[in-house]
Design an enzyme around this catalytic site. Structure first.
Site, PDB file in Angstrom:
ATOM      1  N   GLY A   5      77.978  54.633  56.310  1.00  0.00           N
ATOM      2  CA  GLY A   5      77.539  54.190  54.868  1.00  0.00           C
ATOM      3  C   GLY A   5      77.704  55.039  53.628  1.00  0.00           C
ATOM      4  N   ASP A  25      78.080  56.335  64.413  1.00  0.00           N
ATOM      5  CA  ASP A  25      77.643  54.980  63.815  1.00  0.00           C
ATOM      6  C   ASP A  25      77.159  54.172  64.601  1.00  0.00           C
ATOM      7  OD1 ASP A  25      79.593  54.314  65.837  1.00  0.00           O
ATOM      8  OD2 ASP A  25      81.358  54.188  64.664  1.00  0.00           O
ATOM      9  N   ASP A  96      62.484  53.478  46.665  1.00  0.00           N
ATOM     10  CA  ASP A  96      61.627  52.974  45.733  1.00  0.00           C
ATOM     11  C   ASP A  96      60.715  51.603  46.061  1.00  0.00           C
ATOM     12  OD1 ASP A  96      64.161  52.129  44.959  1.00  0.00           O
ATOM     13  OD2 ASP A  96      63.254  50.993  43.648  1.00  0.00           O
ATOM     14  N   TYR A 119      61.995  44.050  53.146  1.00  0.00           N
ATOM     15  CA  TYR A 119      62.756  45.641  53.139  1.00  0.00           C
ATOM     16  C   TYR A 119      61.897  46.459  52.942  1.00  0.00           C
ATOM     17  CZ  TYR A 119      65.721  49.197  51.293  1.00  0.00           C
ATOM     18  OH  TYR A 119      66.218  50.446  51.158  1.00  0.00           O
TER      19      TYR A 119
END
Length: 297
Positions: A5, A25, A96, A119
């Protein structure tokens, strides 16, 4: 973990100078598969676990909440349990999106959380799991991450600008674009800080300031102003694009509906991090310039 990532790749460069690192990974260590996690930890016996792996498809999470929760919450809980049992330190990244986004000022670490998406709820559950299961952890909330690899706003704007002469970008959401490189660099500084005091005996191990911190670039912007800067820097770097800063129209969030709600205010106050560890943070524009330079090579 999460070596492929944006943050994972940057971490491999920043942490290399600190000692032996093993980057894994999803094929080897899948946070959604407890057996691969346990096998990896048993084989490597790490002193420090840095978890850069996560389910990050914000909109898809609305239709896959169980999978998001498995990877973003259950996986980190297992990491925290194993870290606590072995005496390892755990570094875990959050977002956030754990906040509602309606505050008039930057969020501090102690502000009430109220995620508005699957999420965000999965990431908050991961935060709570880490805090419950580990006593030696650094939980780092960040926002608007970008780099020269993977999927991110910088690359999306450049891709659209290659084919479209005019763009429309949301202007009523604000935050701080944060480069993966800076996140990785600061993470290395935090590890060095903890190692220094633990090894030198200048500060008892239990006094290391573990806990939750906000880690973003300094300053703030809107997605619209962010897009304009991307195109301006790209033009200066010699990229050939159809769109320009002058052809980007600001629009409200309501004009661009998405499956998952986004915080209108994604600003995170970094005072606690800077004071506790003495780290320096870049202005958000500097990170964007670095990413554009990387893409322009």
């Amino acid at each position: 973990m999460g070596k492929n990532g944006q943050v994972g790749q940057a971490l491999q460069q920043s942490l290399a100078a600190l000692g032996h690192i093993v980057a894994v990974d999803r094929q080897r260590c899948d946070l959604g598969d407890p057996q691969t996690v346990l096998a990896t930890l048993d084989a490597e016996q790490p002193d420090i676990i840095v978890n850069a792996a996560a389910y990050t498809d914000v909109d898809r999470a609305e239709t896959e909440p169980e999978l998001a929760m498995k990877i973003n919450a259950h996986g980190p809980r297992l990491l925290a349990k194993e870290a606590e049992a072995s005496g390892a330190m755990l570094i875990h990244y959050s977002t956030d999106y754990v906040f509602k986004g309606d505050k008039d000022a930057p969020y501090v670490e102690t502000d009430s959380t109220a995620p508005q998406s699957s999420y965000g709820r999965s990431k908050l559950a991961g935060e709570e799991a880490v805090a419950q299961e580990s006593s030696r952890y650094l939980l780092l909330r960040t926002s608007w991450v970008h780099s020269g690899i993977g999927k991110n706003f910088v690359k999306t704007i450049l891709r659209l600008a290659q084919n479209q002469a005019a763009l429309k970008v949301v202007a009523d959401q604000i935050g701080a674009p944060t480069s993966a490189a800076m996140i990785a660099h600061v993470t290395a500084d935090l590890i060095s800080f903890c190692q220094k005091y633990a090894m030198a005996g200048l500060l008892p191990n239990q006094k290391i300031p573990y806990g939750c911190y906000h880690l973003t670039a300094l300053g703030q912007t809107s997605w619209h102003a962010y897009a304009c800067l991307i195109l301006d820097l790209a033009r200066q770097a010699g990229m050939v694009l159809k769109a320009s800063p002058e052809t980007v129209t600001p629009i409200p969030t309501a004009a661009y509906p998405l499956p998952a709600a986004r915080p209108a205010n994604s600003r995170l106050d970094t005072t606690k991090l800077r004071h506790a560890f003495g780290v320096s943070l870049d202005q958000w524009q500097d990170g964007v310039q670095q990413t554009i330079a990387q893409l322009a090579r």
